[in-house]
Scaffold this motif. Structure first.
Motif, PDB file in Angstrom:
ATOM      1  N   GLY A  71     -10.967  16.914 141.592  1.00  0.00           N
ATOM      2  CA  GLY A  71      -9.939  16.043 142.160  1.00  0.00           C
ATOM      3  C   GLY A  71      -9.132  15.320 141.089  1.00  0.00           C
ATOM      4  O   GLY A  71      -8.086  14.725 141.388  1.00  0.00           O
ATOM      5  N   LEU A  72      -9.614  15.360 139.851  1.00  0.00           N
ATOM      6  CA  LEU A  72      -8.889  14.698 138.756  1.00  0.00           C
ATOM      7  C   LEU A  72      -7.815  15.600 138.144  1.00  0.00           C
ATOM      8  O   LEU A  72      -7.038  15.147 137.301  1.00  0.00           O
ATOM      9  CB  LEU A  72      -9.876  14.269 137.662  1.00  0.00           C
ATOM     10  CG  LEU A  72     -10.915  13.216 138.088  1.00  0.00           C
ATOM     11  CD1 LEU A  72     -11.996  13.064 137.023  1.00  0.00           C
ATOM     12  CD2 LEU A  72     -10.235  11.876 138.351  1.00  0.00           C
ATOM     13  N   ALA A  73      -7.774  16.851 138.563  1.00  0.00           N
ATOM     14  CA  ALA A  73      -6.761  17.781 138.026  1.00  0.00           C
ATOM     15  C   ALA A  73      -5.371  17.211 138.267  1.00  0.00           C
ATOM     16  O   ALA A  73      -5.067  16.729 139.357  1.00  0.00           O
ATOM     17  CB  ALA A  73      -6.898  19.149 138.697  1.00  0.00           C
ATOM     18  N   GLY A  74      -4.561  17.219 137.239  1.00  0.00           N
ATOM     19  CA  GLY A  74      -3.185  16.740 137.367  1.00  0.00           C
ATOM     20  C   GLY A  74      -3.040  15.244 137.147  1.00  0.00           C
ATOM     21  O   GLY A  74      -1.920  14.742 137.025  1.00  0.00           O
ATOM     22  N   SER A  75      -4.147  14.520 137.095  1.00  0.00           N
ATOM     23  CA  SER A  75      -4.046  13.078 136.816  1.00  0.00           C
ATOM     24  C   SER A  75      -4.031  12.865 135.299  1.00  0.00           C
ATOM     25  O   SER A  75      -4.351  13.774 134.529  1.00  0.00           O
ATOM     26  CB  SER A  75      -5.219  12.322 137.448  1.00  0.00           C
ATOM     27  OG  SER A  75      -6.421  12.726 136.851  1.00  0.00           O
ATOM     28  N   THR A  76      -3.624  11.672 134.886  1.00  0.00           N
ATOM     29  CA  THR A  76      -3.639  11.342 133.451  1.00  0.00           C
ATOM     30  C   THR A  76      -4.719  10.313 133.186  1.00  0.00           C
ATOM     31  O   THR A  76      -4.821   9.303 133.886  1.00  0.00           O
ATOM     32  CB  THR A  76      -2.279  10.773 133.002  1.00  0.00           C
ATOM     33  OG1 THR A  76      -1.294  11.787 133.142  1.00  0.00           O
ATOM     34  CG2 THR A  76      -2.327  10.326 131.542  1.00  0.00           C
ATOM     35  N   VAL A  77      -5.541  10.587 132.153  1.00  0.00           N
ATOM     36  CA  VAL A  77      -6.628   9.674 131.781  1.00  0.00           C
ATOM     37  C   VAL A  77      -6.416   9.218 130.343  1.00  0.00           C
ATOM     38  O   VAL A  77      -6.281  10.034 129.430  1.00  0.00           O
ATOM     39  CB  VAL A  77      -7.997  10.369 131.907  1.00  0.00           C
ATOM     40  CG1 VAL A  77      -9.111   9.361 131.627  1.00  0.00           C
ATOM     41  CG2 VAL A  77      -8.176  10.987 133.297  1.00  0.00           C
ATOM     42  N   LEU A  78      -6.389   7.910 130.151  1.00  0.00           N
ATOM     43  CA  LEU A  78      -6.315   7.322 128.809  1.00  0.00           C
ATOM     44  C   LEU A  78      -7.739   6.991 128.370  1.00  0.00           C
ATOM     45  O   LEU A  78      -8.441   6.237 129.056  1.00  0.00           O
ATOM     46  CB  LEU A  78      -5.452   6.048 128.863  1.00  0.00           C
ATOM     47  CG  LEU A  78      -5.355   5.218 127.585  1.00  0.00           C
ATOM     48  CD1 LEU A  78      -4.785   6.015 126.410  1.00  0.00           C
ATOM     49  CD2 LEU A  78      -4.483   3.962 127.840  1.00  0.00           C
ATOM     50  N   VAL A  79      -8.162   7.596 127.249  1.00  0.00           N
ATOM     51  CA  VAL A  79      -9.527   7.379 126.752  1.00  0.00           C
ATOM     52  C   VAL A  79      -9.443   6.562 125.459  1.00  0.00           C
ATOM     53  O   VAL A  79      -9.086   7.087 124.397  1.00  0.00           O
ATOM     54  CB  VAL A  79     -10.263   8.713 126.492  1.00  0.00           C
ATOM     55  CG1 VAL A  79     -11.721   8.437 126.121  1.00  0.00           C
ATOM     56  CG2 VAL A  79     -10.192   9.627 127.716  1.00  0.00           C
ATOM     57  N   LEU A  80      -9.762   5.291 125.551  1.00  0.00           N
ATOM     58  CA  LEU A  80      -9.718   4.393 124.390  1.00  0.00           C
ATOM     59  C   LEU A  80     -11.082   4.446 123.710  1.00  0.00           C
ATOM     60  O   LEU A  80     -12.087   4.011 124.287  1.00  0.00           O
ATOM     61  CB  LEU A  80      -9.378   2.968 124.849  1.00  0.00           C
ATOM     62  CG  LEU A  80      -8.001   2.847 125.509  1.00  0.00           C
ATOM     63  CD1 LEU A  80      -7.910   1.595 126.379  1.00  0.00           C
ATOM     64  CD2 LEU A  80      -6.906   2.832 124.446  1.00  0.00           C
ATOM     65  N   GLY A  81     -11.116   5.014 122.500  1.00  0.00           N
ATOM     66  CA  GLY A  81     -12.389   5.354 121.866  1.00  0.00           C
ATOM     67  C   GLY A  81     -12.671   6.831 122.079  1.00  0.00           C
ATOM     68  O   GLY A  81     -13.821   7.264 122.074  1.00  0.00           O
ATOM     69  N   GLY A  82     -11.593   7.597 122.227  1.00  0.00           N
ATOM     70  CA  GLY A  82     -11.726   9.001 122.600  1.00  0.00           C
ATOM     71  C   GLY A  82     -11.744   9.968 121.438  1.00  0.00           C
ATOM     72  O   GLY A  82     -11.582  11.176 121.640  1.00  0.00           O
ATOM     73  N   THR A  83     -11.939   9.459 120.208  1.00  0.00           N
ATOM     74  CA  THR A  83     -11.870  10.369 119.064  1.00  0.00           C
ATOM     75  C   THR A  83     -13.237  10.762 118.537  1.00  0.00           C
ATOM     76  O   THR A  83     -13.338  11.476 117.546  1.00  0.00           O
ATOM     77  CB  THR A  83     -11.047   9.726 117.920  1.00  0.00           C
ATOM     78  OG1 THR A  83     -11.716   8.530 117.492  1.00  0.00           O
ATOM     79  CG2 THR A  83      -9.648   9.375 118.391  1.00  0.00           C
ATOM     80  N   SER A  84     -14.293  10.284 119.173  1.00  0.00           N
ATOM     81  CA  SER A  84     -15.637  10.574 118.670  1.00  0.00           C
ATOM     82  C   SER A  84     -16.645  10.386 119.794  1.00  0.00           C
ATOM     83  O   SER A  84     -16.367   9.704 120.793  1.00  0.00           O
ATOM     84  CB  SER A  84     -15.949   9.588 117.519  1.00  0.00           C
ATOM     85  OG  SER A  84     -17.296   9.682 117.102  1.00  0.00           O
ATOM     86  N   GLY A  85     -17.796  11.001 119.645  1.00  0.00           N
ATOM     87  CA  GLY A  85     -18.945  10.715 120.505  1.00  0.00           C
ATOM     88  C   GLY A  85     -18.680  10.842 121.993  1.00  0.00           C
ATOM     89  O   GLY A  85     -18.161  11.865 122.478  1.00  0.00           O
ATOM     90  N   GLY A 140     -16.632   9.209 124.134  1.00  0.00           N
ATOM     91  CA  GLY A 140     -15.243   9.262 124.596  1.00  0.00           C
ATOM     92  C   GLY A 140     -14.627  10.628 124.367  1.00  0.00           C
ATOM     93  O   GLY A 140     -13.913  11.165 125.226  1.00  0.00           O
ATOM     94  N   LEU A 141     -14.922  11.214 123.210  1.00  0.00           N
ATOM     95  CA  LEU A 141     -14.392  12.550 122.904  1.00  0.00           C
ATOM     96  C   LEU A 141     -14.984  13.581 123.861  1.00  0.00           C
ATOM     97  O   LEU A 141     -14.262  14.449 124.378  1.00  0.00           O
ATOM     98  CB  LEU A 141     -14.702  12.915 121.444  1.00  0.00           C
ATOM     99  CG  LEU A 141     -14.282  14.313 120.987  1.00  0.00           C
ATOM    100  CD1 LEU A 141     -12.795  14.550 121.179  1.00  0.00           C
ATOM    101  CD2 LEU A 141     -14.666  14.522 119.512  1.00  0.00           C
ATOM    102  N   ALA A 142     -16.281  13.469 124.134  1.00  0.00           N
ATOM    103  CA  ALA A 142     -16.922  14.418 125.067  1.00  0.00           C
ATOM    104  C   ALA A 142     -16.323  14.256 126.466  1.00  0.00           C
ATOM    105  O   ALA A 142     -16.060  15.249 127.157  1.00  0.00           O
ATOM    106  CB  ALA A 142     -18.431  14.184 125.099  1.00  0.00           C
ATOM    107  N   ALA A 143     -16.080  13.015 126.874  1.00  0.00           N
ATOM    108  CA  ALA A 143     -15.463  12.789 128.193  1.00  0.00           C
ATOM    109  C   ALA A 143     -14.063  13.393 128.223  1.00  0.00           C
ATOM    110  O   ALA A 143     -13.662  14.031 129.203  1.00  0.00           O
ATOM    111  CB  ALA A 143     -15.410  11.296 128.507  1.00  0.00           C
ATOM    112  N   GLY A 144     -13.313  13.198 127.139  1.00  0.00           N
ATOM    113  CA  GLY A 144     -11.956  13.758 127.068  1.00  0.00           C
ATOM    114  C   GLY A 144     -11.979  15.267 127.209  1.00  0.00           C
ATOM    115  O   GLY A 144     -11.137  15.860 127.892  1.00  0.00           O
TER     116      GLY A 144
END
Ligand code: NAP
Length: 269
Positions: A25-39, A41-45
């Motif tokens: 259901g998240l397809a097409g939505s935009t998610v901002l991941v703050l802390g998304g460059t490692s660990g 957050g990156l895995a969630a991204g």
């Protein structure tokens, strides 16, 4: 002035929209991941990109950001992957990350480092404030910006840690700040429900990420294996296992105001 004693009147806004509560259901939505460059957050991204979400990764280091964007985008999939350099303690920088993203449906805040650790008698006001800024103030900055911008059906997912429930000596300064995030979760959920925006927190136990490996004494695979062997499931969690929890919370359209523990029962043992 805010009336803190009476039950708020039912808001006039339309009810929260219904969509699939599954990750798809998240397809097409935009998610901002703050802390998304490692660990985590990156895995969630990466997981979000896999389910078709447009992902905006953010962190302080430009080099790390560029590598993270390239790595997630390189996994395949058509959805756009963008990067925004921002320190989460800097409201203008976080606003610029929102601006770069354009429409933002969901925000995940995993940014964090070991700050405020040390014996309480030696804790300085500067260190305590830095810990607060990085955790609680960052969560408030996200909430302030998200309140103005997220559409009905949007969500904010925050991060805490199981040391809040199972403390260790030398962590009072850090846990005062992390615990504040848990307290904020319910308050923000109640306030932003009027806008049909949900707010939740994931409380993590030990996960094998660069943060854990930098904590001291756990740099090698063997050190991680040995330390994890004493946990109930016989190992620490992976970044992917951690990153899947915020994806679940974003996707499920009827969970708000909750702190969910993802720790392989480490808190119980
Ligand atoms: N791993 C665990 O066992 C564990 C357990 C409990 C709680 N947690 C919490 O989970 C969150 C994620 O941890 P992790 O293990 O994934 O850590 P990680 O691998 O070190 O990743 C942390 C991320 O946050 C970013 N970051 C740090 N400080 C920032 C700031 N002030 N502004 C913007 N970005 C910032 C880092 O990038 P830059 O440094 O380039 O900014 C990086 O992208 C943290 O809040 C951590 O405290 C982790």
């Amino acid at each position: 002035m805010t009336d803190v004693f009476s039950t708020p009147a039912a808001p006039a806004a339309a009810p929260a929209p219904v969509r699939s509560p599954l990750p798809g259901g998240l397809a097409g939505s935009t998610v901002l991941v703050l802390g998304g460059t490692s660990g985590i957050g990156l895995a969630a991204g990466r997981l979000l990109h896999e389910v078709g979400a447009r992902v905006v990764l953010s962190g302080r280091s430009k080099d790390r950001l560029d590598a993270a964007v390239e790595s997630v985008a390189g996994d395949g999939g058509d959805a756009e992957v963008l990067g925004a350099v921002a320190d989460v303690t800097d409201e203008d920088a976080v606003r610029a990350a929102f601006d770069l993203a354009g429409r933002v449906d969901h925000v995940l805040l995993t940014a964090g480092a070991f700050t405020g650790a040390g014996a309480v008698a030696e804790l300085t006001a500067e260190a305590a404030r830095a810990a607060y800024d990085q955790r609680a103030w960052a969560a408030l900055i996200v909430a302030r910006l998200a309140a103005e911008r997220l559409p009905a059906g949007g969500s904010i997912t925050l991060t805490s840690g199981s040391l809040v429930l199972r403390p260790r000596p030398g962590m009072a300064g850090a846990m005062a700040a992390v615990g504040a995030v848990e307290a904020l979760t319910a308050s923000l959920a109640v306030e932003l429900a009027e806008r049909r925006v949900r707010v939740n927190t994931v409380r993590y136990g030990g996960f094998d990420t660069p943060l854990m490996r930098a904590a001291g004494g756990l740099e090698t695979d063997e050190a991680i294996r040995q330390a994890g062997a004493g946990t109930p499931l016989g190992r620490f969690g992976t970044a992917e296992e951690a990153g899947a929890a915020p994806v679940f919370l974003m996707a499920n359209t009827y969970i708000t105001g909750q702190v969910i523990t993802v720790d392989g029962a480490q808190t119980l043992a």
